[in-house]
Design a protein around this motif. Sequence first.
Motif, PDB file in Angstrom:
ATOM      1  N   VAL A   1       0.836  -1.216   0.000  1.00  0.00           N
ATOM      2  CA  VAL A   1       0.000   0.000   0.000  1.00  0.00           C
ATOM      3  C   VAL A   1       0.865   1.258   0.000  1.00  0.00           C
ATOM      4  N   LEU A   2       1.891   1.284   0.849  1.00  0.00           N
ATOM      5  CA  LEU A   2       2.766   2.450   0.939  1.00  0.00           C
ATOM      6  C   LEU A   2       3.545   2.677  -0.359  1.00  0.00           C
ATOM      7  N   LYS A   3       3.881   1.588  -1.040  1.00  0.00           N
ATOM      8  CA  LYS A   3       4.584   1.710  -2.316  1.00  0.00           C
ATOM      9  C   LYS A   3       3.695   2.352  -3.356  1.00  0.00           C
ATOM     10  N   ARG A   4       2.431   1.960  -3.361  1.00  0.00           N
ATOM     11  CA  ARG A   4       1.476   2.544  -4.307  1.00  0.00           C
ATOM     12  C   ARG A   4       1.239   4.023  -4.023  1.00  0.00           C
ATOM     13  N   LEU A   5       1.391   4.414  -2.775  1.00  0.00           N
ATOM     14  CA  LEU A   5       1.222   5.832  -2.391  1.00  0.00           C
ATOM     15  C   LEU A   5       2.528   6.609  -2.541  1.00  0.00           C
ATOM     16  N   TRP A   6       3.584   5.982  -3.042  1.00  0.00           N
ATOM     17  CA  TRP A   6       4.892   6.606  -3.236  1.00  0.00           C
ATOM     18  C   TRP A   6       5.510   7.061  -1.918  1.00  0.00           C
ATOM     19  N   LEU A   7       5.184   6.342  -0.841  1.00  0.00           N
ATOM     20  CA  LEU A   7       5.699   6.704   0.475  1.00  0.00           C
ATOM     21  C   LEU A   7       6.789   5.746   0.958  1.00  0.00           C
ATOM     22  N   LEU A   8       6.916   4.606   0.301  1.00  0.00           N
ATOM     23  CA  LEU A   8       7.899   3.613   0.718  1.00  0.00           C
ATOM     24  C   LEU A   8       9.243   3.873   0.046  1.00  0.00           C
ATOM     25  N   GLN A   9      10.303   3.893   0.865  1.00  0.00           N
ATOM     26  CA  GLN A   9      11.641   4.172   0.348  1.00  0.00           C
ATOM     27  C   GLN A   9      12.569   2.984   0.574  1.00  0.00           C
ATOM     28  N   SER A  10      13.602   2.914  -0.216  1.00  0.00           N
ATOM     29  CA  SER A  10      14.676   1.952   0.026  1.00  0.00           C
ATOM     30  C   SER A  10      15.610   2.562   1.063  1.00  0.00           C
ATOM     31  N   PRO A  11      16.424   1.751   1.732  1.00  0.00           N
ATOM     32  CA  PRO A  11      17.388   2.312   2.694  1.00  0.00           C
ATOM     33  C   PRO A  11      18.322   3.336   2.064  1.00  0.00           C
ATOM     34  N   GLU A  12      18.671   3.131   0.784  1.00  0.00           N
ATOM     35  CA  GLU A  12      19.585   4.045   0.093  1.00  0.00           C
ATOM     36  C   GLU A  12      18.998   5.445  -0.042  1.00  0.00           C
ATOM     37  N   HIS A  13      17.666   5.542  -0.134  1.00  0.00           N
ATOM     38  CA  HIS A  13      17.021   6.856  -0.201  1.00  0.00           C
ATOM     39  C   HIS A  13      16.579   7.341   1.182  1.00  0.00           C
ATOM     40  N   GLY A  14      16.116   6.402   2.004  1.00  0.00           N
ATOM     41  CA  GLY A  14      15.647   6.782   3.334  1.00  0.00           C
ATOM     42  C   GLY A  14      16.740   7.324   4.227  1.00  0.00           C
ATOM     43  N   VAL A  15      17.988   6.959   3.926  1.00  0.00           N
ATOM     44  CA  VAL A  15      19.108   7.406   4.765  1.00  0.00           C
ATOM     45  C   VAL A  15      19.410   8.883   4.591  1.00  0.00           C
ATOM     46  N   ASP A  16      18.819   9.519   3.592  1.00  0.00           N
ATOM     47  CA  ASP A  16      19.146  10.922   3.289  1.00  0.00           C
ATOM     48  C   ASP A  16      19.006  11.840   4.496  1.00  0.00           C
ATOM     49  N   SER A  17      17.915  11.695   5.251  1.00  0.00           N
ATOM     50  CA  SER A  17      17.710  12.591   6.397  1.00  0.00           C
ATOM     51  C   SER A  17      18.768  12.362   7.476  1.00  0.00           C
ATOM     52  N   ILE A  18      19.232  11.121   7.609  1.00  0.00           N
ATOM     53  CA  ILE A  18      20.267  10.810   8.594  1.00  0.00           C
ATOM     54  C   ILE A  18      21.595  11.453   8.193  1.00  0.00           C
ATOM     55  N   ILE A  19      21.946  11.346   6.919  1.00  0.00           N
ATOM     56  CA  ILE A  19      23.189  11.956   6.439  1.00  0.00           C
ATOM     57  C   ILE A  19      23.081  13.475   6.466  1.00  0.00           C
ATOM     58  N   ASP A  20      21.896  14.011   6.156  1.00  0.00           N
ATOM     59  CA  ASP A  20      21.687  15.462   6.260  1.00  0.00           C
ATOM     60  C   ASP A  20      22.005  15.942   7.670  1.00  0.00           C
ATOM     61  N   ALA A  21      21.511  15.195   8.672  1.00  0.00           N
ATOM     62  CA  ALA A  21      21.739  15.572  10.074  1.00  0.00           C
ATOM     63  C   ALA A  21      23.202  15.394  10.461  1.00  0.00           C
ATOM     64  N   ALA A  22      23.814  14.314   9.988  1.00  0.00           N
ATOM     65  CA  ALA A  22      25.200  14.034  10.349  1.00  0.00           C
ATOM     66  C   ALA A  22      26.170  15.049   9.759  1.00  0.00           C
ATOM     67  N   LEU A  23      25.842  15.587   8.590  1.00  0.00           N
ATOM     68  CA  LEU A  23      26.737  16.524   7.910  1.00  0.00           C
ATOM     69  C   LEU A  23      26.205  17.956   7.930  1.00  0.00           C
ATOM     70  N   ALA A  24      25.273  18.225   8.829  1.00  0.00           N
ATOM     71  CA  ALA A  24      24.680  19.565   8.920  1.00  0.00           C
ATOM     72  C   ALA A  24      25.701  20.576   9.437  1.00  0.00           C
ATOM     73  N   PRO A  25      25.555  21.835   9.049  1.00  0.00           N
ATOM     74  CA  PRO A  25      26.503  22.867   9.506  1.00  0.00           C
ATOM     75  C   PRO A  25      26.247  23.285  10.945  1.00  0.00           C
ATOM     76  N   LEU A  26      27.097  24.142  11.464  1.00  0.00           N
ATOM     77  CA  LEU A  26      26.899  24.704  12.798  1.00  0.00           C
ATOM     78  C   LEU A  26      25.579  25.458  12.852  1.00  0.00           C
ATOM     79  N   GLY A  27      24.996  25.530  14.040  1.00  0.00           N
ATOM     80  CA  GLY A  27      23.748  26.274  14.192  1.00  0.00           C
ATOM     81  C   GLY A  27      22.509  25.440  13.945  1.00  0.00           C
ATOM     82  N   THR A  28      22.664  24.119  13.818  1.00  0.00           N
ATOM     83  CA  THR A  28      21.506  23.265  13.539  1.00  0.00           C
ATOM     84  C   THR A  28      21.088  22.429  14.748  1.00  0.00           C
ATOM     85  N   SER A  29      21.718  22.619  15.877  1.00  0.00           N
ATOM     86  CA  SER A  29      21.387  21.813  17.048  1.00  0.00           C
ATOM     87  C   SER A  29      19.915  21.997  17.418  1.00  0.00           C
ATOM     88  N   GLY A  30      19.236  20.877  17.661  1.00  0.00           N
ATOM     89  CA  GLY A  30      17.818  20.910  17.988  1.00  0.00           C
ATOM     90  C   GLY A  30      16.910  20.748  16.793  1.00  0.00           C
TER      91      GLY A  30
END
Length: 348
Positions: free
Chosen positions: A273-302
């Motif tokens: 169902v989630l795939k049909r709604l275009w909401l299901l991601q693979s780990p390779e795409h879902g990891v984006d938010s984690i890498i965004d947070a890990a490599l975020a610049p100063l001033g992003t705490s919180g």
Amino acid sequence: MALLWTLSLLFSYYQLFKAYLFSQKLVSYPRCSPLTTPCRPVCVVTGATSGLGLAAAYELSKEGYVVVIVGRSQQLLSETIRKIKDWNGDAQLKAFQVDLSSIESVMKFKMSLQQWLLDSDLHCSIQILINNAGILATSPRVTAEGYDQMISTNYIGAFALTKLLLPLLESSPVSSKIVNVTSFTHRAVTDVQVDEETVSGKRFLRSMCSYPCAHIYEYSKLCLLLFSYELHRQLCLMEKSHQIIVTVADPGVVQTNLMREVPAILSCLTFSVLKRLWLLQSPEHGVDSIIDAALAPLGTSGAYFFGGKGRTINSSALSRNAKLARELWETTNDLLLVTPLGAERNSW
């Protein structure tokens, strides 16, 4: 469970689309490469043997980090090293077998990691800690400390590990980051208790009804959020928020083995169902938010990263309740006082 979680996910995406629909400015941050240091930076990733943890470890190895992968199975850790080495021949990796639901195991890992850093040619510090380990258990299990295993893995273990590794994060020659991987499911929690019986999961273990696995999972992810924001506030009070950045990453729905204990027919139907709604991601795409947070610049705490492309949204109002976060912090500290970690309290 399915309906509430879907609505929670849709509300998170609504925050992204609302900005475009009403021409509102969406807060997003660019990724920054590791700052130049005499030694290669070190990143610790828990739950790194599959899914999002594996994807994060691989991506950060490409960024030049020495990646410390943490997992429960020695066999899977060995397989993970082989996989990442196949994908990136230049990857520098170190594996540690750790059970995040065991306080004793977490403490042993801290000592082993510190000794390994001292024995290596690396700086005795870490630059990124990613608390990614998590489980969705469908039956009650008790840890050696008497805690519910799901709460202990998803929240208490991350709490203990973070506080034990704070000295290594503080000693970093550049700003360090703590990334706590949470979930949109925290939005399904509308009322919460933070007494010792609930935080330890003992109240759920003694329940005469069936094991409320969905509610406990939501609760554990909310606790991780409350802890993240309280840690950020405390670092601000100590004027260390520029030195240690605390962020939260919500990957959305990702097809991993998190639901391996859920009946196969139910998990397959959900993913379909989630795939049909275009909401299901693979780990390779879902990891984006984690890498965004890990490599975020100063001033992003919180900040709460969601949806990739460095985008951030607001978590639930309940998760941003400062009084509740402080009470949870104190309750968790009190719980850990009666464990071997209690002896470390003076160093916190």
